[in-house]
Design an enzyme around this catalytic site. Structure first.
Site, PDB file in Angstrom:
ATOM      1  N   LYS A  10      -4.850  -2.861  11.826  1.00  0.00           N
ATOM      2  CA  LYS A  10      -4.347  -4.137  12.163  1.00  0.00           C
ATOM      3  C   LYS A  10      -3.754  -4.436  13.660  1.00  0.00           C
ATOM      4  O   LYS A  10      -3.858  -3.427  14.271  1.00  0.00           O
ATOM      5  CB  LYS A  10      -3.179  -4.393  11.173  1.00  0.00           C
ATOM      6  CG  LYS A  10      -3.485  -4.363   9.800  1.00  0.00           C
ATOM      7  CD  LYS A  10      -2.190  -4.674   8.946  1.00  0.00           C
ATOM      8  CE  LYS A  10      -2.539  -4.688   7.356  1.00  0.00           C
ATOM      9  NZ  LYS A  10      -1.328  -4.801   6.583  1.00  0.00           N
ATOM     10  N   TYR A  50      -6.609 -12.236   2.048  1.00  0.00           N
ATOM     11  CA  TYR A  50      -5.348 -12.457   1.491  1.00  0.00           C
ATOM     12  C   TYR A  50      -4.649 -13.237   0.677  1.00  0.00           C
ATOM     13  O   TYR A  50      -3.559 -13.584   0.159  1.00  0.00           O
ATOM     14  CB  TYR A  50      -4.173 -12.202   2.820  1.00  0.00           C
ATOM     15  CG  TYR A  50      -4.005 -10.828   3.537  1.00  0.00           C
ATOM     16  CD1 TYR A  50      -3.741  -9.728   2.488  1.00  0.00           C
ATOM     17  CD2 TYR A  50      -4.225 -10.636   4.589  1.00  0.00           C
ATOM     18  CE1 TYR A  50      -3.518  -8.592   3.221  1.00  0.00           C
ATOM     19  CE2 TYR A  50      -4.184  -9.519   5.271  1.00  0.00           C
ATOM     20  CZ  TYR A  50      -3.961  -8.386   4.531  1.00  0.00           C
ATOM     21  OH  TYR A  50      -3.779  -7.114   5.047  1.00  0.00           O
ATOM     22  N   PHE A  58       5.815 -14.855   2.739  1.00  0.00           N
ATOM     23  CA  PHE A  58       5.213 -14.216   3.913  1.00  0.00           C
ATOM     24  C   PHE A  58       3.728 -14.488   4.603  1.00  0.00           C
ATOM     25  O   PHE A  58       3.288 -13.960   5.419  1.00  0.00           O
ATOM     26  CB  PHE A  58       5.376 -12.537   4.084  1.00  0.00           C
ATOM     27  CG  PHE A  58       4.532 -11.847   2.970  1.00  0.00           C
ATOM     28  CD1 PHE A  58       3.434 -11.613   3.172  1.00  0.00           C
ATOM     29  CD2 PHE A  58       5.533 -11.506   1.953  1.00  0.00           C
ATOM     30  CE1 PHE A  58       2.835 -10.911   2.038  1.00  0.00           C
ATOM     31  CE2 PHE A  58       4.899 -10.644   0.766  1.00  0.00           C
ATOM     32  CZ  PHE A  58       3.622 -10.293   0.969  1.00  0.00           C
ATOM     33  N   ARG A 103       1.497   4.919   8.370  1.00  0.00           N
ATOM     34  CA  ARG A 103       2.454   3.883   8.373  1.00  0.00           C
ATOM     35  C   ARG A 103       4.033   4.511   9.001  1.00  0.00           C
ATOM     36  O   ARG A 103       4.485   3.947   9.815  1.00  0.00           O
ATOM     37  CB  ARG A 103       2.930   2.979   7.256  1.00  0.00           C
ATOM     38  CG  ARG A 103       1.684   2.111   6.973  1.00  0.00           C
ATOM     39  CD  ARG A 103       1.598   1.628   5.794  1.00  0.00           C
ATOM     40  NE  ARG A 103       0.823   0.314   5.591  1.00  0.00           N
ATOM     41  CZ  ARG A 103       0.320  -0.039   4.453  1.00  0.00           C
ATOM     42  NH1 ARG A 103       0.765   0.600   2.983  1.00  0.00           N
ATOM     43  NH2 ARG A 103      -0.415  -1.406   4.322  1.00  0.00           N
ATOM     44  N   ASN A 113       2.199  -3.434   9.722  1.00  0.00           N
ATOM     45  CA  ASN A 113       2.381  -1.987   9.342  1.00  0.00           C
ATOM     46  C   ASN A 113       0.987  -1.254   9.456  1.00  0.00           C
ATOM     47  O   ASN A 113       0.556  -0.397   8.710  1.00  0.00           O
ATOM     48  CB  ASN A 113       2.738  -2.004   7.670  1.00  0.00           C
ATOM     49  CG  ASN A 113       1.770  -2.817   7.098  1.00  0.00           C
ATOM     50  OD1 ASN A 113       0.781  -3.340   7.419  1.00  0.00           O
ATOM     51  ND2 ASN A 113       2.121  -2.911   5.692  1.00  0.00           N
ATOM     52  N   HIS A 116      -4.590  -1.617   6.465  1.00  0.00           N
ATOM     53  CA  HIS A 116      -4.860  -2.099   5.192  1.00  0.00           C
ATOM     54  C   HIS A 116      -5.740  -1.210   4.512  1.00  0.00           C
ATOM     55  O   HIS A 116      -6.747  -0.510   5.288  1.00  0.00           O
ATOM     56  CB  HIS A 116      -5.570  -3.439   5.310  1.00  0.00           C
ATOM     57  CG  HIS A 116      -6.216  -3.832   3.959  1.00  0.00           C
ATOM     58  ND1 HIS A 116      -5.509  -4.326   2.884  1.00  0.00           N
ATOM     59  CD2 HIS A 116      -7.289  -3.405   3.315  1.00  0.00           C
ATOM     60  CE1 HIS A 116      -6.135  -4.356   1.910  1.00  0.00           C
ATOM     61  NE2 HIS A 116      -7.363  -3.853   2.098  1.00  0.00           N
ATOM     62  N   GLU A 127     -14.125  -6.360  -0.863  1.00  0.00           N
ATOM     63  CA  GLU A 127     -13.474  -6.478   0.600  1.00  0.00           C
ATOM     64  C   GLU A 127     -14.617  -5.954   1.430  1.00  0.00           C
ATOM     65  O   GLU A 127     -14.872  -6.624   2.434  1.00  0.00           O
ATOM     66  CB  GLU A 127     -12.206  -5.605   0.761  1.00  0.00           C
ATOM     67  CG  GLU A 127     -11.277  -6.303   0.051  1.00  0.00           C
ATOM     68  CD  GLU A 127      -9.878  -5.450   0.103  1.00  0.00           C
ATOM     69  OE1 GLU A 127      -8.768  -5.820  -0.578  1.00  0.00           O
ATOM     70  OE2 GLU A 127     -10.014  -4.257   0.397  1.00  0.00           O
TER      71      GLU A 127
HETATM   72  P1  ADP Z   1      -0.291  -3.181   1.051  1.00  0.00           P
HETATM   73  O1  ADP Z   1      -0.958  -3.581   2.298  1.00  0.00           O
HETATM   74  O2  ADP Z   1       0.442  -1.962   1.184  1.00  0.00           O
HETATM   75  O3  ADP Z   1      -1.249  -3.278  -0.196  1.00  0.00           O
HETATM   76  P2  ADP Z   1       0.867  -5.684  -0.026  1.00  0.00           P
HETATM   77  O4  ADP Z   1      -0.659  -5.708  -0.921  1.00  0.00           O
HETATM   78  O5  ADP Z   1       1.874  -5.756  -1.003  1.00  0.00           O
HETATM   79  O6  ADP Z   1       0.842  -4.054   0.556  1.00  0.00           O
HETATM   80  O7  ADP Z   1       0.978  -6.784   1.006  1.00  0.00           O
HETATM   81  C1  ADP Z   1      -0.256  -7.224   1.904  1.00  0.00           C
HETATM   82  C2  ADP Z   1       0.318  -7.040   3.342  1.00  0.00           C
HETATM   83  O8  ADP Z   1       1.434  -8.288   3.362  1.00  0.00           O
HETATM   84  C3  ADP Z   1       1.281  -5.928   3.846  1.00  0.00           C
HETATM   85  O9  ADP Z   1       0.669  -4.833   4.150  1.00  0.00           O
HETATM   86  C4  ADP Z   1       2.040  -6.551   4.968  1.00  0.00           C
HETATM   87  O10 ADP Z   1       1.304  -6.587   6.287  1.00  0.00           O
HETATM   88  C5  ADP Z   1       2.078  -7.754   4.228  1.00  0.00           C
HETATM   89  N1  ADP Z   1       3.498  -7.830   3.720  1.00  0.00           N
HETATM   90  C6  ADP Z   1       3.906  -7.450   2.317  1.00  0.00           C
HETATM   91  N2  ADP Z   1       5.100  -7.476   2.011  1.00  0.00           N
HETATM   92  C7  ADP Z   1       5.843  -8.348   3.094  1.00  0.00           C
HETATM   93  C8  ADP Z   1       6.954  -8.747   3.553  1.00  0.00           C
HETATM   94  N3  ADP Z   1       7.965  -8.432   2.516  1.00  0.00           N
HETATM   95  N4  ADP Z   1       7.032  -9.291   4.649  1.00  0.00           N
HETATM   96  C9  ADP Z   1       6.141  -9.579   5.483  1.00  0.00           C
HETATM   97  N5  ADP Z   1       5.126  -8.989   5.288  1.00  0.00           N
HETATM   98  C10 ADP Z   1       4.627  -8.439   4.095  1.00  0.00           C
HETATM   99 MG    MG Z   2      -2.014  -4.710  -0.998  1.00  0.00          MG
END
Ligand code: ADP
Ligand code: MG
Length: 139
Positions: A10, A50, A58, A103, A113, A116, A127
């Site tokens: 990212k 997304y 968010f 991470r 973070n 992905h 994807e």
């Molecule tokens: P992951 O990437 O671990 O699968 P999620 O699918 O829950 O996590 O979320 C997708 C992405 O959205 C996260 O990697 C992060 O960049 C962002 N994200 C998730 N939760 C939050 C939050 N509470 N506040 C801001 N950004 C968030």
């Molecule tokens: Mg996810």
């Protein structure tokens, strides 16, 4: 079983010149990078990617972040690649990520973070197809 997963390095990580360091963690975990390119995501690509999160508070911030700087999109191959890469990435919130995970090592916040990774084989296929043709993947 050998399978493929989709990865994104990212903008927070590309901005800090961490592509090589992230790739080292990926390769040390036994995952092979079988396709990789540096791109600027369009807003439309980020919104589609997304889409599952479009009702989350968010979402706007996430899309703005993903198009703010270049990203590196990748296909990773290996034994149980989907689950293995989720483990290597660590928890979504770096404060909760285990030692040695990407991470924990590099992420700045729950939003920014660093990486992905697909959460299922079905999503990995969808994807990968969004960003790569079959010919671009050299296993
Ligand atoms: P992951 O990437 O671990 O699968 P999620 O699918 O829950 O996590 O979320 C997708 C992405 O959205 C996260 O990697 C992060 O960049 C962002 N994200 C998730 N939760 C939050 C939050 N509470 N506040 C801001 N950004 C968030
Ligand atoms: Mg996810």
């Amino acid at each position: 079983m050998t399978e493929r997963t989709f990865s994104i390095i990212k903008p927070d990580a590309t901005r800090r010149n961490l592509t090589g360091k992230v790739n080292a963690v990926i390769e040390d975990a036994g995952l092979r990078i079988v396709a990789q390119k540096r791109i600027r995501m369009t807003r439309q690509q980020a919104e589609q990617f997304y889409d599952v999160h479009k009702e989350r508070p968010f979402f706007g911030e996430l899309v703005d972040f993903m198009i703010s700087e270049p990203v590196v999109v990748q296909v990773l191959e290996g034994d149980n690649a989907v689950a293995k890469y989720r483990e290597v990435m660590g928890a979504t919130n770096p404060a909760q990520a285990a030692d040695g995970t990407i991470r924990k090592l590099y992420a700045e916040s729950v939003g920014e973070n660093s990486v992905h990774g697909s959460d299922s084989q079905d999503n990995a296929k969808i994807e990968i197809a969004q960003f790569f043709t079959d010919a671009e993947i050299v296993g």
